[in-house]
Write a protein that holds these residues in place. Sequence first.
Motif, PDB file in Angstrom:
ATOM      1  N   MET A   1       0.832  -1.205   0.000  1.00 34.34           N
ATOM      2  CA  MET A   1       0.000   0.000   0.000  1.00 34.34           C
ATOM      3  C   MET A   1       0.872   1.264   0.000  1.00 34.34           C
ATOM      4  SD  MET A   1      -2.999   1.295  -0.136  1.00 34.34           S
ATOM      5  CE  MET A   1      -4.052  -0.095   0.242  1.00 34.34           C
ATOM      6  N   ARG A   2       1.925   1.243   0.802  1.00 40.85           N
ATOM      7  CA  ARG A   2       2.822   2.403   0.857  1.00 40.85           C
ATOM      8  C   ARG A   2       3.486   2.650  -0.488  1.00 40.85           C
ATOM      9  NH1 ARG A   2       7.999   3.132   4.989  1.00 40.85           N
ATOM     10  NH2 ARG A   2       8.588   5.238   4.282  1.00 40.85           N
ATOM     11  N   TYR A   3       3.872   1.541  -1.158  1.00 41.67           N
ATOM     12  CA  TYR A   3       4.512   1.652  -2.472  1.00 41.67           C
ATOM     13  C   TYR A   3       3.550   2.264  -3.491  1.00 41.67           C
ATOM     14  CZ  TYR A   3       6.632   0.267  -6.899  1.00 41.67           C
ATOM     15  OH  TYR A   3       7.163   0.269  -8.178  1.00 41.67           O
ATOM     16  N   LEU A   4       2.305   1.802  -3.494  1.00 40.62           N
ATOM     17  CA  LEU A   4       1.306   2.327  -4.424  1.00 40.62           C
ATOM     18  C   LEU A   4       1.045   3.811  -4.165  1.00 40.62           C
ATOM     19  CD1 LEU A   4      -1.272  -0.616  -4.514  1.00 40.62           C
ATOM     20  CD2 LEU A   4       0.414   0.006  -6.258  1.00 40.62           C
ATOM     21  N   PHE A   5       1.006   4.176  -2.892  1.00 44.96           N
ATOM     22  CA  PHE A   5       0.783   5.572  -2.546  1.00 44.96           C
ATOM     23  C   PHE A   5       1.943   6.434  -3.033  1.00 44.96           C
ATOM     24  CE2 PHE A   5       1.175   9.191   0.379  1.00 44.96           C
ATOM     25  CZ  PHE A   5      -0.094   9.735   0.269  1.00 44.96           C
ATOM     26  N   LEU A   6       3.167   5.920  -2.872  1.00 41.32           N
ATOM     27  CA  LEU A   6       4.357   6.642  -3.310  1.00 41.32           C
ATOM     28  C   LEU A   6       4.345   6.838  -4.816  1.00 41.32           C
ATOM     29  CD1 LEU A   6       7.217   7.834  -2.879  1.00 41.32           C
ATOM     30  CD2 LEU A   6       8.100   5.487  -3.051  1.00 41.32           C
ATOM     31  N   LYS A   7       4.085   5.750  -5.556  1.00 38.85           N
ATOM     32  CA  LYS A   7       4.090   5.836  -7.010  1.00 38.85           C
ATOM     33  C   LYS A   7       2.933   6.674  -7.532  1.00 38.85           C
ATOM     34  CE  LYS A   7       7.823   3.744  -7.657  1.00 38.85           C
ATOM     35  NZ  LYS A   7       8.987   4.535  -8.129  1.00 38.85           N
ATOM     36  N   GLY A   8       1.788   6.593  -6.863  1.00 40.98           N
ATOM     37  CA  GLY A   8       0.661   7.429  -7.247  1.00 40.98           C
ATOM     38  C   GLY A   8       0.990   8.900  -7.098  1.00 40.98           C
ATOM     39  N   GLY A   9       1.649   9.238  -5.991  1.00 42.37           N
ATOM     40  CA  GLY A   9       2.060  10.624  -5.786  1.00 42.37           C
ATOM     41  C   GLY A   9       3.067  11.075  -6.823  1.00 42.37           C
ATOM     42  N   GLN A  10       3.974  10.189  -7.215  1.00 46.71           N
ATOM     43  CA  GLN A  10       4.975  10.544  -8.222  1.00 46.71           C
ATOM     44  C   GLN A  10       4.332  10.754  -9.592  1.00 46.71           C
ATOM     45  OE1 GLN A  10       7.698   7.257  -7.751  1.00 46.71           O
ATOM     46  NE2 GLN A  10       9.018   8.397  -6.351  1.00 46.71           N
ATOM     47  N   ILE A  11       3.332   9.939  -9.905  1.00 47.30           N
ATOM     48  CA  ILE A  11       2.612  10.117 -11.168  1.00 47.30           C
ATOM     49  C   ILE A  11       1.936  11.483 -11.201  1.00 47.30           C
ATOM     50  CG2 ILE A  11       0.634   9.330 -12.522  1.00 47.30           C
ATOM     51  CD1 ILE A  11       1.356   6.468 -11.656  1.00 47.30           C
ATOM     52  N   VAL A  12       1.283  11.846 -10.103  1.00 45.25           N
ATOM     53  CA  VAL A  12       0.612  13.149 -10.023  1.00 45.25           C
ATOM     54  C   VAL A  12       1.612  14.284 -10.173  1.00 45.25           C
ATOM     55  CG1 VAL A  12      -0.685  14.708  -8.511  1.00 45.25           C
ATOM     56  CG2 VAL A  12      -1.318  12.284  -8.646  1.00 45.25           C
ATOM     57  N   LYS A  13       2.756  14.170  -9.506  1.00 45.56           N
ATOM     58  CA  LYS A  13       3.784  15.203  -9.595  1.00 45.56           C
ATOM     59  C   LYS A  13       4.316  15.318 -11.020  1.00 45.56           C
ATOM     60  CE  LYS A  13       5.412  14.659  -4.815  1.00 45.56           C
ATOM     61  NZ  LYS A  13       6.555  14.204  -3.974  1.00 45.56           N
ATOM     62  N   TRP A  14       4.583  14.163 -11.642  1.00 47.31           N
ATOM     63  CA  TRP A  14       5.120  14.188 -13.011  1.00 47.31           C
ATOM     64  C   TRP A  14       4.131  14.827 -13.971  1.00 47.31           C
ATOM     65  CZ3 TRP A  14       4.047  12.086 -17.859  1.00 47.31           C
ATOM     66  CH2 TRP A  14       5.099  12.153 -18.777  1.00 47.31           C
ATOM     67  N   LEU A  15       2.858  14.485 -13.825  1.00 46.72           N
ATOM     68  CA  LEU A  15       1.826  15.091 -14.675  1.00 46.72           C
ATOM     69  C   LEU A  15       1.721  16.595 -14.424  1.00 46.72           C
ATOM     70  CD1 LEU A  15      -0.975  12.373 -14.504  1.00 46.72           C
ATOM     71  CD2 LEU A  15       0.490  12.919 -16.461  1.00 46.72           C
ATOM     72  N   PHE A  16       1.938  17.013 -13.191  1.00 46.37           N
ATOM     73  CA  PHE A  16       1.914  18.446 -12.874  1.00 46.37           C
ATOM     74  C   PHE A  16       3.065  19.167 -13.565  1.00 46.37           C
ATOM     75  CE2 PHE A  16       3.435  21.919 -10.088  1.00 46.37           C
ATOM     76  CZ  PHE A  16       2.353  22.775 -10.236  1.00 46.37           C
ATOM     77  N   PHE A  17       4.259  18.567 -13.551  1.00 48.48           N
ATOM     78  CA  PHE A  17       5.394  19.170 -14.244  1.00 48.48           C
ATOM     79  C   PHE A  17       5.092  19.309 -15.739  1.00 48.48           C
ATOM     80  CE2 PHE A  17       8.063  16.905 -10.834  1.00 48.48           C
ATOM     81  CZ  PHE A  17       7.936  17.985  -9.971  1.00 48.48           C
ATOM     82  N   LEU A  18       4.497  18.270 -16.304  1.00 49.92           N
ATOM     83  CA  LEU A  18       4.142  18.309 -17.718  1.00 49.92           C
ATOM     84  C   LEU A  18       3.093  19.389 -17.984  1.00 49.92           C
ATOM     85  CD1 LEU A  18       4.449  17.014 -20.528  1.00 49.92           C
ATOM     86  CD2 LEU A  18       2.643  15.392 -19.876  1.00 49.92           C
ATOM     87  N   PHE A  19       2.141  19.513 -17.073  1.00 51.21           N
ATOM     88  CA  PHE A  19       1.072  20.504 -17.231  1.00 51.21           C
ATOM     89  C   PHE A  19       1.618  21.935 -17.239  1.00 51.21           C
ATOM     90  CE2 PHE A  19      -1.725  23.506 -14.961  1.00 51.21           C
ATOM     91  CZ  PHE A  19      -2.759  23.600 -15.884  1.00 51.21           C
ATOM     92  N   ILE A  20       2.505  22.260 -16.310  1.00 52.84           N
ATOM     93  CA  ILE A  20       2.986  23.642 -16.247  1.00 52.84           C
ATOM     94  C   ILE A  20       3.889  23.965 -17.444  1.00 52.84           C
ATOM     95  CG2 ILE A  20       2.731  23.841 -13.758  1.00 52.84           C
ATOM     96  CD1 ILE A  20       5.682  23.375 -13.411  1.00 52.84           C
ATOM     97  N   TYR A  21       4.553  22.954 -17.989  1.00 53.95           N
ATOM     98  CA  TYR A  21       5.314  23.160 -19.223  1.00 53.95           C
ATOM     99  C   TYR A  21       4.370  23.462 -20.386  1.00 53.95           C
ATOM    100  CZ  TYR A  21       7.486  21.652 -23.602  1.00 53.95           C
ATOM    101  OH  TYR A  21       7.908  21.564 -24.911  1.00 53.95           O
TER     102      TYR A  21
END
Length: 223
Positions: A1-21
């Motif tokens: 569960m912790r791993y999924l939460f970590l990767k889910g957060g990283q996906i959201v962050k990566w998409l945010f970086f892409l969005f602001i670009y």
Amino acid sequence: MRYLFLKGGQIVKWLFFLFIYLLSSTLISIAGEFPNQPDRMAQFLGIGLISSAISLGFIGWRYWVQLQANNPRNFGKYPITWQKVSRLFLLFAAMLVLQYIWSLLITLGILQFPANQQAVDVAANQMPFWNNLFAVAVAPFFEELIFRGIFLNYFFAKNTKWNNFFGILVSGLLFGLGHEPSFDSTLLMYSAMGWLLGLTYLRFRDIRFNTALHIMNNLLTVI
């Protein structure tokens, strides 16, 4: 569960970086829609340039923070040598060959002219200096940080043969989809460019090399 939460957060962050670009580049593109309204054009252009500077600084800082926290491949810790620079130009020659084959296939009617390149050409005609400057001197930094640097550190951080292979494969496909969202032969060509850039990043272990290669490639498209 912790791993999924970590990767889910990283996906959201990566998409945010892409969005602001994409937001920054869109604001600059919108400026070109007002050729007869210089004040409105200058307003959107100014907002776009400020947004680009802030966004690029933020993404670059996040990449640096990542490397400080976890950097098993020792990115950025190897000196730049003339031997490495010469190898970079060999990779640039390989990219030229790829571009030539791509152009030949378009000329022969086997491939269609990329919709992404059409949009770039239209934007360049509207504001030649600013759009070409963004394409050559700004976009490569954004895209290498997002599609290579941050992406590989988030999702393919382990320094193993297969992890590096799949990291290059997936990041290249995402890079291709970012330029050509349709599943066709044009996507394959953009992905091949992404694979070459990913290979450069992992070969030299320094994001400056693949960014330089990306800049040289984009420069060819505006000359």
